[in-house]
Design a protein around this motif. Sequence first.
Motif: not given
Length: 901
Positions: A532-538
Amino acid sequence: MFKLIMSRLLTCVLITSIALPAATVNAASVTAVAASSQAEEGSITILVINPDSRQPVPGLHLYIDGKDVGTTDKNGTVFLDHLKLGHYEVELRLAGAASGTMNGFYVTGKESQTELWYSGPTPSQSTTSSGSRFQQTVVNVAPSLPTAARDTKITVSFDSSIPASTQAYIKKLAAELDPAVRSYLGAPIKSGNLMLKYAAGSHTTISQDKAVMTFGKLPDGTKGTDKAWDEIFLVNYIHKFLDGGSIPIPGIRYTENLAHSIKELVAESITAKGTRTIAYRGINYYLAAYPAFQSLKPELVLNTGNTNDTASAFKSDNFLLTNNAYDKLNSFTIEYAKAVWLKLAYARYLESGQWDFFYQLKEQLVQKKPQDRAGFEAIITSLVPVVAGKTAVEWMSEQALFRGSIPNKLAVSLFVADGDSFNVTGRNNPDMLYPFVISRTPGEIIHTDVKVTVKNSKGNVILNQTGKSGYSDNGKTGIRLPQDKLTPGTYTATAEATYQGTTVKDTQTFTVYSADNTDGYWLNLQATDTSRNTKVTVTYDASIPAASKSYIDLLMKDIDPVIRQIAGAPQADNRLVVKYDPKGLAGMDSNMTVLNLVNLPKAGSKTDANFDSFFFIEYYHMFHKGTTIPIANARYTENISQAMKIVISHTLKQNGIRDTNVQSIPYYLHLNKVLENLGPGVLINLGRTNGNAGSGNLDVRTEWKDTSAYMMGMNVFTLEYGPTPWLVLADAYFKRNGDYGFFRELQNELAKKAPASAAEFYTLIDSLVPAKIEGKKASDWLKGTALFQEVPKETTFVKPLPIQGTSRLIYGMDNPDAILPFAVSRKGAAEIIEQDYTVSVVNEKGKIVFTQKGKPALDGDMGLPKAVKLPKLAVGKYKAVLAVVVDGKTITGEQAFAVTQ
């Protein structure tokens, strides 16, 4: 970090078929097993140091053959004179101690000098250092074997050289050893007699047909037993049990190496039971030493112990008995073989929950009589399908013990050791490098110059030194690593030597980690999930100062890759808004989209340990968001993130990236064994009654009463316990598979399909962790933890918890400093019962040796009921008893513990 070094130089070497031409020479006060038969005397100055601190150790008594021959002075030195030339075994003891640490030295002439290492307690220490107290230990318990299929037995007889008193000693010894050996091996392959002979001054040998044991030193029965002599006899006795089997791989030294390996389990078990004390190192020593041994080359470690052995396929399969280092080399190769065999036995234990590997192997060899390598590999695969994440056949192909041939006539093998070559505590964070140049035409260690180079991961040279190959008589062997130049990271060590025009080279890698109680667990995480090319954006709202934004950005830069290595990518792209409201509640909103801070990271600080550990939990929520399990009492979302907080902190600390105030993974694995004794009545906690953890149809008895003075303390305490079952599962996964993928696989499986029932969840756990935990299937073990049980029907729970340490740092229950009195009511929301109580300590004879009455008082440090301090107790077994009067009825709880020092 102090290391627990159980050193024992094996100077009584077991060789098949022929005896070594060495004599035993006696001095007035000591006995030397020497390589020289000359009667000359010598002296020696011994310096005893701690290998970690490099500081001298004063006040240690040196015992040789049970006699106190001297004490180290304030500089850690002692001078011994009038010693016959040769090798001595010496025991280093604290004053008043019954036993200590074994070591050895050579006396080669006048004014010899040597350095001995001692890593046990010092006169100023009363307990083990914190660096070693959390090391994992494996419990060795005799397996439950089926009824013997053969009515075979071993008898012992004596020739005229054995004195009558010695015969009586050995008969008693054999009678005690026989059931202990059978408990691990079952019946002997065939019946047989072991004839004993005494030849003063000879080495201990057993004949090729396993019929005659010859020894050069009589057991010393003046103190009841002679643990070193008993050890040698035990090995030979096990030989007889194995006689009649074979393994069709040249050079494997079937009976010798197996007998020594089995001896470790039997001696450890019989000593623990108190039947008699027999010298051993034990399973935990060899599991720790295995990583150092496993990379050694077959040219060094394949040794059948007999230059006349023509049964092997080697052209030069053994080492010259006349080589001046043969005794040490033979012992070293046996130590290597034990590490390999016991690694297999442990892998079987993880599969079966029992130490039955050697029994099963023996029986399979008898039944199937393998004629080739494939047949033997099939047997091992049936017993141990997976070793350290590899198939048994793949793993065996990487072990020199199973190589079956000597590939080169000349080689160099570099041994990387934490400890020294006969006291190995591991491979990483090493103290020493030992280069061995070996010729196999004929077999011998070549004492020649070896160039050793060590480079860090950036290619910078931190050591470039020329030293001698192999062993020297004065113990000054190997190359000491410059500890001041070793920072956390991966290193490459290369040894290169030229002998008679041929150049040989060996390259090894090792890891240095921060010595901060992390004990080498979970090093160098390489795995990642690229599915998965997922991320957390803060993002931040206006309440967050610029300096705090910068701090959090740098913190996420450190922890995001670590989490991805351990748990994979987030299950989806997630966004998180961070705000600051000191009057609100710290933590996530119910949708896990907003994180409220009530404390900002300390202004101007490079790291804020308290803030970091809090943020680790909240940030990991973003990775497992959307997953759940159908067991409400497990408080999954919170506890799985608490577990990851511990893993992240541990990994950052040991790799020297960022320090926090969170204890190590080994600490929490150890803590689990302690706190499970409290049971679900004390430990179940879904949060406070008006918090965001409890709502809907949840039983209010699973929550803590908001108005209780102990609510905050018990919440923190139960959150210390909550992640530990998850860490135990991850650790079992690691021990079987050799990597750290439990959290990653768990999150991915839960994301694919949420278990519809508890039964589906436990089936998932067994598929992820097929290894046994404490002898049980992973799911059965997990069901027995307090975290995964229902709240009991009872409403009152009384339990005393003996603790070594403090309520904030619990090191164990044995040798306790205090007792924590837990009396919990769950008539409604949980609360501490604030009634008078009595804490008592009862010894094994039923006598009360301590009692104190009181009423719960708030411990201002932890927020728990204040612990009851204990006086110094004599060595023995005890139980703590807590009695509380509730509604006119006395309710009691108890907990066993021991005092060992």
